[in-house]
Write a protein that holds these residues in place. Structure first.
Motif, PDB file in Angstrom:
ATOM      1  N   MET A   1       0.831  -1.205   0.000  1.00 51.19           N
ATOM      2  CA  MET A   1       0.000   0.000   0.000  1.00 51.19           C
ATOM      3  C   MET A   1       0.863   1.251   0.000  1.00 51.19           C
ATOM      4  SD  MET A   1      -3.042   1.257  -0.132  1.00 51.19           S
ATOM      5  CE  MET A   1      -4.058  -0.180   0.249  1.00 51.19           C
ATOM      6  N   ALA A   2       1.956   1.211   0.774  1.00 52.74           N
ATOM      7  CA  ALA A   2       2.839   2.367   0.835  1.00 52.74           C
ATOM      8  C   ALA A   2       3.449   2.647  -0.528  1.00 52.74           C
ATOM      9  CB  ALA A   2       3.927   2.150   1.875  1.00 52.74           C
ATOM     10  N   ASP A   3       3.859   1.572  -1.234  1.00 51.92           N
ATOM     11  CA  ASP A   3       4.444   1.741  -2.556  1.00 51.92           C
ATOM     12  C   ASP A   3       3.440   2.359  -3.516  1.00 51.92           C
ATOM     13  OD1 ASP A   3       6.780   0.679  -1.655  1.00 51.92           O
ATOM     14  OD2 ASP A   3       6.411  -1.334  -2.419  1.00 51.92           O
ATOM     15  N   HIS A   4       2.175   1.923  -3.433  1.00 52.47           N
ATOM     16  CA  HIS A   4       1.138   2.458  -4.301  1.00 52.47           C
ATOM     17  C   HIS A   4       0.878   3.923  -3.981  1.00 52.47           C
ATOM     18  CE1 HIS A   4      -3.024   3.039  -5.878  1.00 52.47           C
ATOM     19  NE2 HIS A   4      -2.543   2.313  -6.865  1.00 52.47           N
ATOM     20  N   SER A   5       0.832   4.265  -2.711  1.00 55.80           N
ATOM     21  CA  SER A   5       0.620   5.656  -2.307  1.00 55.80           C
ATOM     22  C   SER A   5       1.755   6.544  -2.791  1.00 55.80           C
ATOM     23  CB  SER A   5       0.480   5.755  -0.787  1.00 55.80           C
ATOM     24  OG  SER A   5      -0.639   5.032  -0.331  1.00 55.80           O
ATOM     25  N   GLN A   6       2.970   6.049  -2.686  1.00 55.35           N
ATOM     26  CA  GLN A   6       4.119   6.825  -3.145  1.00 55.35           C
ATOM     27  C   GLN A   6       4.075   7.006  -4.662  1.00 55.35           C
ATOM     28  OE1 GLN A   6       7.914   5.124  -2.140  1.00 55.35           O
ATOM     29  NE2 GLN A   6       9.071   6.913  -2.824  1.00 55.35           N
ATOM     30  N   GLN A   7       3.689   5.966  -5.362  1.00 58.56           N
ATOM     31  CA  GLN A   7       3.592   6.064  -6.809  1.00 58.56           C
ATOM     32  C   GLN A   7       2.512   7.069  -7.215  1.00 58.56           C
ATOM     33  OE1 GLN A   7       3.047   2.294  -8.758  1.00 58.56           O
ATOM     34  NE2 GLN A   7       3.882   3.022 -10.691  1.00 58.56           N
ATOM     35  N   LEU A   8       1.405   7.072  -6.480  1.00 65.68           N
ATOM     36  CA  LEU A   8       0.352   8.049  -6.740  1.00 65.68           C
ATOM     37  C   LEU A   8       0.859   9.470  -6.564  1.00 65.68           C
ATOM     38  CD1 LEU A   8      -2.803   6.524  -4.996  1.00 65.68           C
ATOM     39  CD2 LEU A   8      -2.512   6.957  -7.435  1.00 65.68           C
ATOM     40  N   ALA A   9       1.658   9.675  -5.536  1.00 66.76           N
ATOM     41  CA  ALA A   9       2.130  11.022  -5.208  1.00 66.76           C
ATOM     42  C   ALA A   9       3.182  11.524  -6.179  1.00 66.76           C
ATOM     43  CB  ALA A   9       2.682  11.044  -3.787  1.00 66.76           C
ATOM     44  N   THR A  10       3.980  10.612  -6.731  1.00 67.83           N
ATOM     45  CA  THR A  10       5.126  11.043  -7.543  1.00 67.83           C
ATOM     46  C   THR A  10       4.959  10.810  -9.037  1.00 67.83           C
ATOM     47  OG1 THR A  10       6.218   8.890  -7.257  1.00 67.83           O
ATOM     48  CG2 THR A  10       6.687  10.605  -5.617  1.00 67.83           C
ATOM     49  N   PHE A  11       3.898  10.096  -9.436  1.00 66.05           N
ATOM     50  CA  PHE A  11       3.737   9.765 -10.843  1.00 66.05           C
ATOM     51  C   PHE A  11       3.599  11.034 -11.677  1.00 66.05           C
ATOM     52  CE2 PHE A  11       1.408   8.190 -14.603  1.00 66.05           C
ATOM     53  CZ  PHE A  11       2.244   7.145 -14.965  1.00 66.05           C
ATOM     54  N   GLY A  12       4.420  11.165 -12.700  1.00 69.29           N
ATOM     55  CA  GLY A  12       4.396  12.326 -13.573  1.00 69.29           C
ATOM     56  C   GLY A  12       5.369  13.418 -13.198  1.00 69.29           C
ATOM     57  N   ALA A  13       6.095  13.237 -12.095  1.00 71.21           N
ATOM     58  CA  ALA A  13       7.020  14.283 -11.640  1.00 71.21           C
ATOM     59  C   ALA A  13       8.163  14.505 -12.616  1.00 71.21           C
ATOM     60  CB  ALA A  13       7.576  13.914 -10.261  1.00 71.21           C
ATOM     61  N   ASN A  14       8.498  13.493 -13.403  1.00 71.45           N
ATOM     62  CA  ASN A  14       9.595  13.601 -14.364  1.00 71.45           C
ATOM     63  C   ASN A  14       9.085  13.781 -15.796  1.00 71.45           C
ATOM     64  OD1 ASN A  14      11.653  13.196 -12.384  1.00 71.45           O
ATOM     65  ND2 ASN A  14      11.139  11.012 -12.382  1.00 71.45           N
ATOM     66  N   ASP A  15       7.945  14.446 -15.906  1.00 73.85           N
ATOM     67  CA  ASP A  15       7.315  14.671 -17.205  1.00 73.85           C
ATOM     68  C   ASP A  15       7.016  13.346 -17.894  1.00 73.85           C
ATOM     69  OD1 ASP A  15       6.177  16.416 -19.051  1.00 73.85           O
ATOM     70  OD2 ASP A  15       7.968  16.451 -20.310  1.00 73.85           O
ATOM     71  N   ASP A  16       6.591  12.349 -17.090  1.00 77.38           N
ATOM     72  CA  ASP A  16       6.300  11.024 -17.629  1.00 77.38           C
ATOM     73  C   ASP A  16       4.894  10.561 -17.241  1.00 77.38           C
ATOM     74  OD1 ASP A  16       6.756  10.791 -14.942  1.00 77.38           O
ATOM     75  OD2 ASP A  16       8.199   9.143 -15.101  1.00 77.38           O
ATOM     76  N   PHE A  17       3.965  11.520 -17.187  1.00 78.54           N
ATOM     77  CA  PHE A  17       2.586  11.171 -16.848  1.00 78.54           C
ATOM     78  C   PHE A  17       1.882  10.676 -18.108  1.00 78.54           C
ATOM     79  CE2 PHE A  17      -1.867  11.628 -16.142  1.00 78.54           C
ATOM     80  CZ  PHE A  17      -2.079  11.510 -14.785  1.00 78.54           C
ATOM     81  N   TRP A  18       1.581   9.388 -18.114  1.00 78.75           N
ATOM     82  CA  TRP A  18       0.852   8.769 -19.210  1.00 78.75           C
ATOM     83  C   TRP A  18      -0.432   8.143 -18.662  1.00 78.75           C
ATOM     84  CZ3 TRP A  18       2.065   8.678 -24.435  1.00 78.75           C
ATOM     85  CH2 TRP A  18       3.332   9.138 -24.789  1.00 78.75           C
ATOM     86  N   LEU A  19      -1.526   8.371 -19.358  1.00 74.80           N
ATOM     87  CA  LEU A  19      -2.837   7.852 -18.969  1.00 74.80           C
ATOM     88  C   LEU A  19      -3.310   6.863 -20.026  1.00 74.80           C
ATOM     89  CD1 LEU A  19      -5.566   8.054 -17.307  1.00 74.80           C
ATOM     90  CD2 LEU A  19      -6.184   9.876 -18.927  1.00 74.80           C
TER      91      LEU A  19
END
Length: 233
Positions: A1-19
């Protein structure tokens, strides 16, 4: 759960947000995307097993929209359709400066039972370079998940359902058309079969229009601008 929460918080920070979109996002893109890539994901099965109370139905008469089921979980269920090996759709890149705005937009639009997951997306133009994507999935634990349904009953239900975003049948028919346009092998047997069943029912004149009691009453039909904001998966 912690890993998922961290991924939610940081996803896209490196201009790599893909949906990744596997439903109406294929033909109704999210705002502010600058790149659209066609391709597929693996390890999931797409099914019309999610109730829709906010777009293609109402709380009193929910419609049906697609969700993804993890392949391992799907194999524990009794289904009338065989799965496709790949779930085709489209991935959208959101520029870093627009990520917060788009995330807020998506979170608001996906409140009806969907949750955020992450999965590798394989571009059809370059299968050797997967892209990590964010995807909204109606997990089996959510109250809108319906599970396996009789295909004829499901088709009939889709034909009679309607919500603020329009008739449920439009969603089904547009999805099949959009999938056909993604490339060779991009179809989905579950979707094609439901379309055929709906067409057969329509030809027989079995299902009444959306005016029947309890369906389509008191709806507010959205305009073209609002309709663009419909994000179902």
């Amino acid at each position: 759960m912690a890993d998922h929460s961290q991924q939610l918080a940081t996803f896209g920070a490196n201009d790599d947000f893909w949906l990744f979109g596997y439903g109406s996002l294929i033909w109704k893109p999210p705002p502010h995307f600058d790149v659209r890539v066609e391709g597929f994901i693996e390890g999931y099965v797409r099914r019309f097993w999610q109730a829709s109370e906010d777009h293609r139905g109402t709380p009193e008469a929910p419609g049906r929209v697609v969700t993804l089921i993890d392949r391992a979980h799907w194999e524990t269920l009794t289904d009338h359709h065989e799965p496709t090996e790949r779930v085709w759709g489209a991935a959208y890149h959101i520029p870093r400066e627009k990520v917060a705005e788009v995330r807020e937009y998506l979170d608001i639009r996906e409140i009806n039972g969907y949750s955020i997951q992450f999965t590798p997306f394989i571009p059809s133009s370059d299968p050797t370079t997967p892209i990590q994507t964010l995807v909204y999935i109606g997990l089996p634990s959510n109250p809108q998940f319906l599970g396996p349904q009789d295909p004829d009953a499901l088709a009939a239900h889709i034909l009679k359902s309607r919500g603020p975003s329009g008739e449920n049948r439009e969603y089904l028919f547009q999805l099949e058309e959009a999938l056909r346009g993604l490339g060779e092998g991009s179809g989905d047997a579950h979707i094609t079969d439901l379309v055929a069943r709906c067409r057969a029912i329509e030809a027989r004149g079995v299902v009444k229009g959306v005016e029947e009691k309890g369906v389509g009453e008191g709806l507010h039909t959205v305009g073209s601008t609002d309709e663009q904001e419909e994000v179902e998966k």
